[in-house]
Design a protein around this motif. Sequence first.
Motif, PDB file in Angstrom:
ATOM      1  N   ARG A   1     -23.976  13.663  -1.461  1.00  0.00           N
ATOM      2  CA  ARG A   1     -23.295  12.729  -1.773  1.00  0.00           C
ATOM      3  C   ARG A   1     -24.149  11.779  -0.978  1.00  0.00           C
ATOM      4  NH1 ARG A   1     -19.344  16.081  -3.049  1.00  0.00           N
ATOM      5  NH2 ARG A   1     -17.913  16.165  -1.884  1.00  0.00           N
TER       6      ARG A   1
ATOM      7  N   GLN B   1     -21.547   9.051   8.112  1.00  0.00           N
ATOM      8  CA  GLN B   1     -20.117   8.906   7.431  1.00  0.00           C
ATOM      9  C   GLN B   1     -20.789   9.307   6.106  1.00  0.00           C
ATOM     10  OE1 GLN B   1     -17.590   6.515   7.897  1.00  0.00           O
ATOM     11  NE2 GLN B   1     -17.304   7.117   5.649  1.00  0.00           N
TER      12      GLN B   1
ATOM     13  N   ILE C   1     -20.618   9.879   1.748  1.00  0.00           N
ATOM     14  CA  ILE C   1     -19.554   8.763   1.318  1.00  0.00           C
ATOM     15  C   ILE C   1     -19.888   9.423  -0.558  1.00  0.00           C
ATOM     16  CG2 ILE C   1     -19.686   6.522   0.418  1.00  0.00           C
ATOM     17  CD1 ILE C   1     -21.085   5.469   2.482  1.00  0.00           C
TER      18      ILE C   1
ATOM     19  N   GLU D   1     -12.299  12.082  -0.789  1.00  0.00           N
ATOM     20  CA  GLU D   1     -12.165  11.269   0.784  1.00  0.00           C
ATOM     21  C   GLU D   1     -13.333  11.692   1.404  1.00  0.00           C
ATOM     22  OE1 GLU D   1      -9.764  12.238   3.766  1.00  0.00           O
ATOM     23  OE2 GLU D   1      -7.635  12.900   1.853  1.00  0.00           O
ATOM     24  N   ASN D   2     -13.866   9.555   1.545  1.00  0.00           N
ATOM     25  CA  ASN D   2     -15.276  10.079   2.806  1.00  0.00           C
ATOM     26  C   ASN D   2     -14.448  10.320   3.947  1.00  0.00           C
ATOM     27  OD1 ASN D   2     -16.319   8.693   0.533  1.00  0.00           O
ATOM     28  ND2 ASN D   2     -15.259   6.103   1.367  1.00  0.00           N
ATOM     29  N   GLU D   3     -15.586  10.773   4.582  1.00  0.00           N
ATOM     30  CA  GLU D   3     -15.724  11.558   5.595  1.00  0.00           C
ATOM     31  C   GLU D   3     -16.831  11.066   7.155  1.00  0.00           C
ATOM     32  OE1 GLU D   3     -15.130  16.091   6.042  1.00  0.00           O
ATOM     33  OE2 GLU D   3     -15.436  16.031   3.984  1.00  0.00           O
ATOM     34  N   ARG D   4     -16.392  11.356   8.293  1.00  0.00           N
ATOM     35  CA  ARG D   4     -17.131  10.718   9.268  1.00  0.00           C
ATOM     36  C   ARG D   4     -17.983  12.152   9.796  1.00  0.00           C
ATOM     37  NH1 ARG D   4     -16.872   5.483  12.869  1.00  0.00           N
ATOM     38  NH2 ARG D   4     -17.723   4.566  11.468  1.00  0.00           N
TER      39      ARG D   4
END
Length: 123
Positions: free
Chosen positions: A78, A89, A91, A98-101
Amino acid sequence: MAASNITSTTCRPAPLLPPSALFEHFSDRATQITGRMPDNSMAPKIQEGDLLQIEPCSQISTGGFTYAFEVDGRQFVRCLMKCMDGSIQVIAENPRYENERIDETEIKLIGRVVGALQYRTVI
């Protein structure tokens, strides 16, 4: 039988680049990792099954590069971006993911993806 005036050096074509410039575009690191893209999370940029060239590294650079990494024993590819609060982050190019932190301590970095070779089946 007459002796030939052609020598083995005259039969070879001259190189297109001088020998000192042949490999200057390659990495100066001796080790690189290759592997296949495990899913379609980075499509259309990188498709599932594409061959990846990964340069090992120990930290995430600023600028949002694509990395191979592990989280809880699972491997991912990613785009990673450092946030001001110290989190990362994660991406995906594909909007279905889904994008995550996540916290930087959760990531085991494998390396930065520096190349991808498209792999397509031919029928």
